[in-house]
Design a protein around this motif. Structure first.
Motif, PDB file in Angstrom:
ATOM      1  N   ILE A  57     -10.614  -9.888   1.316  1.00  0.00           N
ATOM      2  CA  ILE A  57     -11.626 -10.070   2.373  1.00  0.00           C
ATOM      3  C   ILE A  57     -12.883  -8.956   1.932  1.00  0.00           C
ATOM      4  O   ILE A  57     -12.572  -8.070   1.251  1.00  0.00           O
ATOM      5  N   PRO A  58     -14.130  -9.104   2.666  1.00  0.00           N
ATOM      6  CA  PRO A  58     -15.143  -8.488   2.214  1.00  0.00           C
ATOM      7  C   PRO A  58     -14.985  -6.992   2.841  1.00  0.00           C
ATOM      8  O   PRO A  58     -14.531  -6.663   3.810  1.00  0.00           O
ATOM      9  N   GLY A  59     -15.339  -5.744   1.991  1.00  0.00           N
ATOM     10  CA  GLY A  59     -14.950  -4.578   2.253  1.00  0.00           C
ATOM     11  C   GLY A  59     -15.979  -4.158   3.441  1.00  0.00           C
ATOM     12  O   GLY A  59     -15.534  -3.320   4.361  1.00  0.00           O
ATOM     13  N   VAL A  60     -17.175  -4.600   3.506  1.00  0.00           N
ATOM     14  CA  VAL A  60     -17.973  -4.350   4.619  1.00  0.00           C
ATOM     15  C   VAL A  60     -17.432  -5.088   5.932  1.00  0.00           C
ATOM     16  O   VAL A  60     -17.587  -4.334   7.284  1.00  0.00           O
ATOM     17  N   MET A  61     -17.093  -5.876   5.756  1.00  0.00           N
ATOM     18  CA  MET A  61     -16.505  -6.649   7.072  1.00  0.00           C
ATOM     19  C   MET A  61     -15.116  -6.078   7.613  1.00  0.00           C
ATOM     20  O   MET A  61     -15.084  -5.711   8.717  1.00  0.00           O
ATOM     21  N   LEU A  62     -14.358  -5.259   6.840  1.00  0.00           N
ATOM     22  CA  LEU A  62     -13.341  -4.565   7.127  1.00  0.00           C
ATOM     23  C   LEU A  62     -13.609  -3.316   7.889  1.00  0.00           C
ATOM     24  O   LEU A  62     -13.309  -3.018   8.707  1.00  0.00           O
ATOM     25  N   GLU A  63     -14.713  -2.597   7.349  1.00  0.00           N
ATOM     26  CA  GLU A  63     -15.067  -1.282   7.931  1.00  0.00           C
ATOM     27  C   GLU A  63     -15.826  -1.790   9.343  1.00  0.00           C
ATOM     28  O   GLU A  63     -15.490  -0.896   9.944  1.00  0.00           O
ATOM     29  N   ARG A  64     -16.231  -2.814   9.568  1.00  0.00           N
ATOM     30  CA  ARG A  64     -16.885  -3.164  10.742  1.00  0.00           C
ATOM     31  C   ARG A  64     -15.805  -3.418  11.485  1.00  0.00           C
ATOM     32  O   ARG A  64     -15.805  -3.074  12.789  1.00  0.00           O
ATOM     33  N   LEU A 116       0.867  -1.302   0.116  1.00  0.00           N
ATOM     34  CA  LEU A 116       0.011  -0.073  -0.096  1.00  0.00           C
ATOM     35  C   LEU A 116       0.822   1.244   0.057  1.00  0.00           C
ATOM     36  O   LEU A 116       0.515   2.284   0.138  1.00  0.00           O
ATOM     37  N   ALA A 117       2.172   1.058   0.059  1.00  0.00           N
ATOM     38  CA  ALA A 117       3.261   2.083  -0.033  1.00  0.00           C
ATOM     39  C   ALA A 117       3.079   3.140   0.958  1.00  0.00           C
ATOM     40  O   ALA A 117       2.762   4.519   0.961  1.00  0.00           O
ATOM     41  N   LEU A 118       2.815   2.490   2.505  1.00  0.00           N
ATOM     42  CA  LEU A 118       2.700   3.147   3.776  1.00  0.00           C
ATOM     43  C   LEU A 118       4.135   3.148   4.088  1.00  0.00           C
ATOM     44  O   LEU A 118       5.043   2.297   4.181  1.00  0.00           O
ATOM     45  N   GLY A 119       4.428   4.285   5.002  1.00  0.00           N
ATOM     46  CA  GLY A 119       5.722   4.293   5.469  1.00  0.00           C
ATOM     47  C   GLY A 119       5.872   3.775   6.743  1.00  0.00           C
ATOM     48  O   GLY A 119       5.082   2.950   7.545  1.00  0.00           O
ATOM     49  N   GLN A 120       7.077   3.855   7.340  1.00  0.00           N
ATOM     50  CA  GLN A 120       7.275   3.064   8.862  1.00  0.00           C
ATOM     51  C   GLN A 120       6.454   3.509  10.114  1.00  0.00           C
ATOM     52  O   GLN A 120       6.159   2.576  10.735  1.00  0.00           O
ATOM     53  N   GLU A 121       6.106   4.834  10.215  1.00  0.00           N
ATOM     54  CA  GLU A 121       5.458   5.168  11.116  1.00  0.00           C
ATOM     55  C   GLU A 121       4.023   4.554  11.246  1.00  0.00           C
ATOM     56  O   GLU A 121       3.590   3.952  12.355  1.00  0.00           O
ATOM     57  N   ALA A 172     -12.439  -0.551   0.437  1.00  0.00           N
ATOM     58  CA  ALA A 172     -12.746  -1.617  -0.820  1.00  0.00           C
ATOM     59  C   ALA A 172     -11.727  -1.864  -1.378  1.00  0.00           C
ATOM     60  O   ALA A 172     -11.343  -3.198  -1.776  1.00  0.00           O
ATOM     61  N   VAL A 173     -10.631  -1.146  -1.668  1.00  0.00           N
ATOM     62  CA  VAL A 173      -9.457  -1.404  -2.577  1.00  0.00           C
ATOM     63  C   VAL A 173      -8.515  -2.331  -1.396  1.00  0.00           C
ATOM     64  O   VAL A 173      -8.181  -3.289  -1.913  1.00  0.00           O
ATOM     65  N   VAL A 174      -8.438  -2.025  -0.228  1.00  0.00           N
ATOM     66  CA  VAL A 174      -7.494  -2.651   0.714  1.00  0.00           C
ATOM     67  C   VAL A 174      -8.233  -3.843   0.746  1.00  0.00           C
ATOM     68  O   VAL A 174      -7.378  -5.061   0.901  1.00  0.00           O
ATOM     69  N   ALA A 175      -9.504  -3.862   0.843  1.00  0.00           N
ATOM     70  CA  ALA A 175     -10.317  -5.230   1.070  1.00  0.00           C
ATOM     71  C   ALA A 175     -10.042  -6.180  -0.142  1.00  0.00           C
ATOM     72  O   ALA A 175      -9.761  -7.436   0.133  1.00  0.00           O
ATOM     73  N   GLY A 176      -9.957  -5.770  -1.173  1.00  0.00           N
ATOM     74  CA  GLY A 176      -9.728  -6.552  -2.201  1.00  0.00           C
ATOM     75  C   GLY A 176      -8.398  -6.926  -2.462  1.00  0.00           C
ATOM     76  O   GLY A 176      -8.080  -8.078  -2.752  1.00  0.00           O
ATOM     77  N   MET A 177      -7.466  -6.134  -2.105  1.00  0.00           N
ATOM     78  CA  MET A 177      -6.052  -6.630  -2.117  1.00  0.00           C
ATOM     79  C   MET A 177      -5.878  -7.721  -1.296  1.00  0.00           C
ATOM     80  O   MET A 177      -5.042  -8.728  -1.569  1.00  0.00           O
ATOM     81  N   ALA A 178      -6.622  -7.774  -0.028  1.00  0.00           N
ATOM     82  CA  ALA A 178      -6.322  -8.747   0.964  1.00  0.00           C
ATOM     83  C   ALA A 178      -7.000  -9.876   0.810  1.00  0.00           C
ATOM     84  O   ALA A 178      -7.143 -10.859   1.501  1.00  0.00           O
ATOM     85  N   GLN A 226      -7.464 -12.732  11.240  1.00  0.00           N
ATOM     86  CA  GLN A 226      -6.236 -12.201  11.315  1.00  0.00           C
ATOM     87  C   GLN A 226      -5.705 -11.027  10.222  1.00  0.00           C
ATOM     88  O   GLN A 226      -5.462  -9.950  10.709  1.00  0.00           O
ATOM     89  N   THR A 227      -6.022 -11.516   9.202  1.00  0.00           N
ATOM     90  CA  THR A 227      -5.610 -10.509   8.265  1.00  0.00           C
ATOM     91  C   THR A 227      -6.606  -9.245   7.968  1.00  0.00           C
ATOM     92  O   THR A 227      -6.269  -8.261   7.969  1.00  0.00           O
ATOM     93  N   MET A 228      -7.825  -9.629   8.223  1.00  0.00           N
ATOM     94  CA  MET A 228      -8.756  -8.267   8.541  1.00  0.00           C
ATOM     95  C   MET A 228      -8.394  -7.553   9.486  1.00  0.00           C
ATOM     96  O   MET A 228      -8.562  -6.169   9.415  1.00  0.00           O
ATOM     97  N   PHE A 229      -8.026  -8.147  10.732  1.00  0.00           N
ATOM     98  CA  PHE A 229      -7.409  -7.336  12.029  1.00  0.00           C
ATOM     99  C   PHE A 229      -6.174  -6.350  11.600  1.00  0.00           C
ATOM    100  O   PHE A 229      -6.368  -5.234  11.830  1.00  0.00           O
ATOM    101  N   VAL A 230      -5.231  -6.948  10.641  1.00  0.00           N
ATOM    102  CA  VAL A 230      -4.116  -6.301  10.316  1.00  0.00           C
ATOM    103  C   VAL A 230      -4.502  -5.230   9.436  1.00  0.00           C
ATOM    104  O   VAL A 230      -4.047  -3.928   9.394  1.00  0.00           O
ATOM    105  N   CYS A 231      -5.363  -5.426   8.372  1.00  0.00           N
ATOM    106  CA  CYS A 231      -5.619  -4.258   7.492  1.00  0.00           C
ATOM    107  C   CYS A 231      -6.673  -3.044   8.023  1.00  0.00           C
ATOM    108  O   CYS A 231      -6.314  -1.964   7.749  1.00  0.00           O
ATOM    109  N   ALA A 232      -7.349  -3.562   9.148  1.00  0.00           N
ATOM    110  CA  ALA A 232      -8.029  -2.505   9.837  1.00  0.00           C
ATOM    111  C   ALA A 232      -7.190  -1.670  10.755  1.00  0.00           C
ATOM    112  O   ALA A 232      -7.159  -0.425  10.484  1.00  0.00           O
TER     113      ALA A 232
END
Length: 1476
Positions: free
Chosen positions: A1342-1349, A1282-1287, A1334-1340, A1311-1317
């Motif tokens: 997992i369902p996007g609705v579940m990730l938001e929850r 996701l091109a995110l930095g160290q912080e 939705a994009v993050v969930a697609g890469m992982a 676990q994967t959903m927990f990390v992404c959230a």
């Protein structure tokens, strides 16, 4: 011999390549040339393997060649690369090595020791199989080869299997006759190291044969000089680890070794002596009291010279051994052990800490109060997996026995025990727990916490079975029989307190508990200190209103039946025996009159009440011919304890059981500090109990006349105020003592005859010309056996003394460890009738001497009773008595009472001595009462006394702690007005105070005022002291401002000033200041104020003497010399480097040396700066303690023209930055310091508000810690995608930890959903753009609705407080404080090295969780700078910002070790993806 390069080795055949690797190393010591050559060969091997794996044609590389190269690399002292290690693992199982090759590789691996990586550990099993095959196929194997194989595996702590050990044993059997002492000892040591599993039978036979061979060698006087202390220590350690049968020869061996140890005591190190003592305990063989006494004396001397001489795992072994041997080592060793335990407490396991505490309690250490708070702190962080039931019960028992189990400590330890299942507690642990419970309930204020009822019920059953239901001993029956013959009604094993306690022999008429204490109740050495359970039982009996009288075995076992009755007659109150006649069993009391015996019992009653035990048995009898102190040694069978049996008379050493745990020795307890007066118990006395004893006198407190005087004022002796129905004033000891003092000071003089020093002439029947020597009487008393009372021995001569002489006699007795004799004598005289001739001796001076003695033993209540007695007898309670009482109050920690006495002395215009004023200043400073301390100085002036310099220094230190710089200046000006001369400590404290202001300009204004009050002639010395103080306090900015002010005033800097200012600038860590230090150094050398490095060449060695007084100057001096040498080489000036084969760096300190250990600090800093930049230097030990740095001249010349040298110069010279004046830079620096200080305060606030509860992670979060590292790796992978930095990664992981510490459970599916959230929430928190859910969930996947929850759930769990501060955030603050632009990667790397990469590497490490982010970041930066050669490793600006320092922060030191280990791991891996 020339050097090979990579081009030359590419054309070599594979077998030639391997042989060349071996030839390079054989016959040569590992050094830079050897390492360079093997590195070239190793690189060629890796190139060929990579070609082969890529499918390219590669030169042949046979298995033997591979192993030869591996062998050569190991012999050169280097770790092989991963590719070479992997290849060796593949070919080794299928390729046969010669036994000599196998032995050499094993030995080379062992020499690498702890630095051996996991890849090389994988080679050990196939090597063990190769060695086994080679030994079995060889007709004979040299003993040295066998020794290297066994010792190599022992050093590597690798079990090669019983087959190899048995084969080695068989091969060695026939060669033992030719073995040297050293080989035999090392073989035993190696088998001892490998004895984790049962050894094969063949090995046991070999070990017995080796012990017999060693016995033969040790019996030969000509061979004994070959056994050095280290060998003897290793031999004893091995015998204990192997647990060989104690045959007659083995016992003889142990005795000979003991004699040799005694003959070589001075050279023994602390750890070596500790191993010897531990070995005797582990072998269940008592070496004798004489041996242990001498060994402990040597141990004490060596330990005081090297306080941290014992490793964390060695300290509990030593203390446990002493406790197991029941040998009291003396207060010095126990104090050292306590201090080291406090320093090491963060490194100790629960088992080790429990053993230490149990041992200290067992040995009766009375000065262990300082352990309570550190133990509470570390125990609070334990999870249930960190400690066992035995550990928790041992600690609870130990603190209960030492009377320190209260408040937070009690809550924590009871909580530890309560959190474990009841089934985990053994019978011995249950007995410890229940005894601790009884002691807790017996306290004046029992704690509110309690053990679970189920645990208490099982503990009570175990306690009653072992203690209450035990049968009476033979000695107990003898005592009861003797008392029955004297017509004293008794009962044996009388149960009290609901059948929880037992009185050995109960005298019901006066409720006296006669405790018949056996050999397991006392230490094995004189003066037979009572052990832990003994003292605990005594305390419990007293708490149930029983008077305790001890009949010790070492007295009773030596008495005939007739003397037994005489002994009991003197031991118990005479009222028990009235009415008896000689004809029916009564005894004549050895000529002692009723008056003398009454006074004697009264005296001992007072002492016993104060000390917490009845010591009359100890005072009355100690046989001169008792065999216990003369026993040399004894085995388990020879030293069995049989209470009061005939065996005790023959041998009185303690018995041991094999593998005894602390709780199994709970029935034997610790010794106290004296056989007569116990400091540990007397300092913890409760409210005064002034009830009359059986003799009509008092068992504790002033005589009856004093009691009546207090009662008339309204204070009831039992502790209530008459007529009010209220409890005694104050609920604590301090308030009660102060109330007691107020009562005493308001007492009207009693009706006693009084007395003063001038009454010394009144002596009936004694000629005025007669006199007696105090020294003569003292010697008479000292020579008397303990059964003879002091008064009986000198009564006829006391009439010759004047009251001052009697007072001097009491003081002399107390000074020479005969305090109980002083009490005997004083109480005997005090109990005489008022009209008795000798009553005149008990005047004010005698009372003052005894009050002073109360201070020594911290018996404050008794001191107050003596003051009350003085007033009741109309004796003058003047200046000396009040001074003694004040000192006693201070020693007892009763500061409020000390203040009351001080003010009382002032209100009555008593003369107060200088020591009184000094004590009060110190007291007020420690309590932070600065104004009161200044008031004491005013009192001194009023008394015509001038305060000493150290008192002003104390006040200045207080000003620093309280951040009151203006007050510090006021104290300094007052100091000058009083004519006191400031010293270095004065200026250090003063600078420390003004430096706390954080503003250089304001601090400089204060210093200007300081200088204005000084004489102009003193300006150079004052500036020198101020700059030295700035250096010590890390105030580089103030040092620069002071230096420029000094130069503007025309004061010429000298060598001391230059050293201070350069060191202050260099240690700050700011690039501009380091560049300033270089300019100052250059100017100082040019003007001759500082001497440059001096070179001299002898025998091909060019020696460079830095002659530096500080580390900062040493680093600059080294850089200057290297730069000069490089310039000379460029200009062909024929430098001395050309004429030498190697360079040696030394630091010859002259008369200006600041400390003996200074050279070692210089070597560490200079060496780190050079080696961090790949300089070819290594530390070589020479005649000096710190050694010297050496480098081969050819390698050094090459390094001087490498890029690494340029990096070295840039690190040393600093970064001057943009051109600006000193004032401008300091202004900018002050703004940066303020900004970083605010940021760090925010970090600290976060750490306080969001502590990570490790215990919760262990107990309630399921398997989170087990899956944490995979989750962290998944977070790093997702962040990269996701091109995110160290912080963001660090914040996400911190959120994960906080969520799981709240107690939620998570299945693998989430676990994967927990990390992404967490990553999405962290990105929002950091203000970083992240793709939609939705994009993050697609890469992982997992369902996007579940990730938001999941995100909503996490935010809810965290209370919508998603802020997280990690070690990376702290690192950025630290780097910013060092003056770095965070967007300039080059400067960040220069200042912080690989710190950010290291932070990412440690993100998944579980041990790192125990440290706060700020502390972990500090350790990471320290380790990274040290690895890079950036001096100082921990700059003073960061030490000021954080408060972390190596010297004063044990967690910081521990975290540094963890970070340095992670550094090693990171270096062996590829570059990290994230970070600067």
């Amino acid at each position: 011999m020339g050097s090979l390069d990579s081009d030359q080795v590419q054309g070599l055949q594979g077998d030639v390549l391997g042989k060349l690797a071996l030839a390079t190393t054989l016959g040569r010591a590992p050094g830079p040339w050897v390492q360079a050559q093997t590195r070239v060969l190793e690189t060629e091997v890796e190139r060929r393997m990579q070609q082969s794996s890529a499918g390219e044609p590669a030169e042949a590389l046979p298995a033997q060649a591979l192993l030869d190269v591996l062998h050569g690399v190991l012999l050169s002292g280097r770790q092989p690369q991963a590719e070479l290690s992997a290849a060796a693992r593949r070919v080794l199982p299928d390729h046969r090595l010669q036994l000599q090759e196998t032995e050499s590789i094993i030995w080379a691996l062992a020499k690498l020791g702890e630095s051996l990586n996991s890849d090389m550990h994988a080679l050990l099993q196939p090597l063990a199989q190769q060695a086994l095959t080679g030994i079995r196929e060889s007709a004979s194997v040299p003993l040295l080869q066998l020794l290297h194989i066994v010792q190599g595996f022992a050093l590597l702590q690798f079990d090669p299997g019983p087959g190899l050990l048995a084969a080695c044993a068989v091969a060695m059997q026939s060669q033992l006759g030719t073995a040297t002492p050293k080989e035999l000892v090392y073989l035993l040591w190696s088998y001892g190291q490998l004895a984790q599993q049962p050894l094969p039978q063949e090995t046991t036979g070999l070990l017995v044969a080796m012990s017999h061979a060693l016995l033969a060698l040790l019996s030969d006087p000509q061979m004994q000089n070959q056994f050095k202390p280290t060998m003897l220590s290793n031999l004893m350690w091995a015998l204990a680890k192997l647990q060989l049968p104690l045959s007659q020869q083995a016992l003889q061996l142990l005795d000979i070794v003991g004699d040799m140890v005694l003959s070589q005591l001075p050279p023994f190190q602390v750890m070596e002596l500790g191993h010897v003592i531990w070995a005797y305990a582990a072998l269940h063989h008592h070496p004798g009291t004489h041996f242990l006494t001498q060994a402990c004396s040597a141990l004490s001397s060596a330990w005081q010279q090297q306080e941290d001489a014992l490793l964390p795992q060695e300290l509990p072994k030593l203390l446990y051994a002493l406790a197991l041997l029941t040998h009291h080592p003396g207060a010095t060793i126990l104090n050292l052990a306590t201090s080291q335990t406090i320093r090491l407490i963060q490194q100790l396991k629960a088992e080790e800490l429990g053993t230490i505490l149990w041992s200290l309690a067992q040995l009766g250490h009375s000065d262990a109060a300082s352990l309570a708070q550190p133990t509470a702190s570390v125990a609070a962080s334990w999870s249930s997996s960190d400690y066992s039931a035995r550990d928790a019960s041992s600690m609870l028992w130990a603190f209960a026995v030492m009377e320190m189990l209260r408040g937070q400590l009690a809550s924590i330890l009871v909580g530890l025990c309560s959190s474990l299942p009841v089934a985990d507690f053994s019978a011995e642990s249950l007995k410890l727990l229940f005894l601790a419970h009884l002691l807790l309930q017996a306290q004046q204020e029992p704690p509110s916490v309690a053990l679970p009822q189920a645990l208490l019920q099982r503990g009570q059953a175990a306690w009653q079975s072992a203690f209450v239901d035990a049968k009476p001993s033979k000695a107990c029956e003898e005592v009861a029989t003797a008392l029955a013959a004297m017509r004293v009604p008794t009962s044996i094993r009388h149960r009290i307190a609901d059948n929880l306690l037992v009185v050995d022999v109960a005298v019901h008429a006066l409720q006296i508990a006669v405790q018949v204490d056996g050999s397991d109740a006392f230490s094995s050495n004189e003066p037979y200190w009572p052990l832990g359970n003994t003292r605990a039982i005594w305390r419990l009996l007293r708490a149930h209103k029983w008077q305790v009288v001890s009949v010790p075995f070492y007295v009773w076992s030596t008495l005939t039946p007739a003397r037994q009755q005489a002994y009991l007659t003197q031991l118990l109150p005479s009222s028990l025996f009235r009415g008896s006649s000689s004809g029916d069993g009564s005894l004549v009391r050895a000529g002692a009159s009723d008056v003398e015996l009454s006074a004697r019992v009264h005296s001992m009653s007072n002492i016993s009440s104060e000390s917490g035990m009845d010591v009359r048995s100890n005072l009355d009898f100690r046989p001169g011919d008792f065999q216990r102190a003369d026993v040399r040694s004894g085995s388990l069978q020879e030293v069995r304890r049989q209470e009061m049996s005939q065996d005790v008379r023959a041998s009185s050493l303690p018995s041991f059981r094999r593998k005894i745990a602390p709780e199994q020795l709970a029935e034997q307890e610790p010794p106290h500090m004296s056989a007569s007066i116990t400091a540990s118990d007397s300092s913890k006395l409760g409210p005064a109990k002034l009830s009359a004893g059986p003799m009509g006198g008092s068992t504790f407190g002033p005589p009856m006349g004093v009691m009546q005087g207090i009662a008339e004022m309204g204070h009831d002796p039992q502790g209530s105020v008459r007529g009010t129905g209220r409890p005694p004033p104050g609920g604590d000891e301090a308030a009660d003592l102060r109330h007691y003092w107020s009562m005493v000071t308001r007492m009207e003089p009693g009706g006693g005859s009084g007395g003063s020093a001038d009454e010394g002439t009144r002596s009936r029947g004694v000629a005025a010309s007669e006199s007696a020597s105090v020294g003569e009487l003292k010697r008479i008393i000292e020579l008397q056996p303990l059964e003879t009372p002091a008064a009986t021995a000198v009564a006829s001569r006391l009439a010759l003394l004047s009251p001052p002489q009697f007072s001097a006699l009491l003081s002399e007795l107390a000074r020479d460890n005969h305090a109980f004799r002083a009490w005997q004598l004083f109480d005997w005289v005090r109990a005489l009738p008022e009209d008795h001739d000798l009553k005149r001796l008990c005047d004010s001076s005698a009372y003052t001497a005894m009050i002073a003695l109360c201070g020594t033993w911290q018996q404050l209540r008794r001191a107050l009773q003596l003051v009350a007695d003085m007033r009741a007898r109309s004796l003058e309670c003047g200046q000396q008595a009040c001074t003694a009482l004040l000192m006693a109050a201070v020693k007892g920690g009763e500061t409020d009472l000390a203040v009351d006495v001080y003010r009382k002395m002032g209100s009555e215009n008593m003369i107060r001595e200088r020591s009184v004023f000094s004590t009060m200043v110190d007291l007020y400073v420690k309590s932070g009462q600065l104004r009161d301390a200044l008031g004491v100085l005013g009192d001194m002036h009023a008394a015509g006394l001038t305060p000493e310099v150290h008192l002003y220094n104390l006040l200045l230190v207080a000003c620093t702690k309280l951040a009151q710089p203006r007050s510090a200046l006021e104290v300094y000006q007052r100091m000058l007005a009083d004519g006191a001369t400031p010293n270095t400590k004065t200026f250090t404290a003063l600078i420390g105070s003004v430096g706390k202001m954080g503003a250089v300009r304001q601090a400089l204004d204060i210093v200007t005022e300081l200088l204005a009050a000084d004489a102009p002639a003193n300006a150079p010395a004052t500036y020198s002291a101020l700059l030295a103080a700035c250096e010590k306090g890390g105030l580089w900015d103030l040092a620069i401002a002071l230096f420029e002010k000094m130069c503007s005033e025309g004061v010429q800097p000298d060598v001391g000033i230059f050293n201070s200012i350069i060191a202050a600038c260099a240690h700050g860590g700011i690039g501009w200041a380091q560049a300033k230090a270089l300019r100052l150094f250059t100017a100082a050398v040019r003007t001759g104020s500082l001497a440059p490095a001096v070179e001299s060449c002898k025998k091909g060695v060019l020696k460079v003497d830095l002659q530096a007084l500080t580390v900062g100057v040493a680093v600059l001096s080294m850089a200057a010399w290297l730069s000069g040498a490089r310039d000379a080489l460029i200009h062909n000036a024929q430098p001395a480097l050309d004429a030498s084969r190697k360079l040696a760096i030394v630091n010859g300190l002259g008369e200006h040396s600041r400390a003996q250990g200074h050279s070692a600090a210089v070597k560490e800093a200079v060496g780190a700066a050079l080696q961090g930049c790949r300089a070819p230097f290594r530390l070589v030990q020479d005649h000096s303690r710190s050694g010297r740095l050496e480098a081969p001249s050819p390698a050094l010349r090459a390094w001087l023209f490498s890029d690494h040298f340029a990096v070295y110069l840039s690190l040393v010279q600093g970064d001057p930055g943009p051109a600006m004046s000193t004032a401008e830079f300091l202004k900018v620096e002050q703004g940066e310091a303020t900004n970083c200080s605010e940021l760090f305060q925010r970090i600290q606030a976060y750490e306080r508000q969001h502590p990570l509860l490790l215990k919760a992670l262990h107990e309630r979060a399921g398997s989170y810690l087990g899956m944490r590292r995979p989750l962290v790796l998944q977070a790093i992978h997702m962040a990269g995608a996701l091109a995110l930095g160290q912080e963001v990664v660090h914040t996400a992981v911190a959120q994960m930890d906080r969520v799981m510490a709240s107690g939620v459970m998570m299945t693998d599916a989430f676990q994967t959903m927990f990390v992404c959230a967490c990553l999405r929430l962290a990105a929002v928190q950091e203000g970083v753009f992240i793709a939609p859910s939705a994009v993050v969930a697609g890469m992982a996947g997992i369902p996007g609705v579940m990730l938001e929850r999941m995100e909503a759930n996490i935010a809810s769990i965290l209370g919508h407080d998603t802020e997280c501060i990690s070690s990376v955030h702290c690192l950025k603050v630290y780097v910013q404080r060092l003056g770095c632009d965070l967007f300039n990667i080059a400067t960040v790397r220069k200042v912080a090295g690989m710190a950010f990469n290291l932070a990412m590497e440690m993100l998944g490490d579980l041990p790192a969780l125990q440290y706060n982010p700020s502390l972990l970041a500090a350790a990471i930066l320290y380790a990274s700078r040290k690895l890079q050669g950036c001096v100082p490793f921990w700059p003073s600006v960061l030490a000021q910002l954080t408060g972390f320092s190596e010297a004063g922060c044990a967690p910081f030191t521990s975290a540094i070790s963890l970070a340095e280990a992670a550094c090693e791991k990171l270096l062996s891996a590829t570059d990290a993806t994230y970070g600067y």
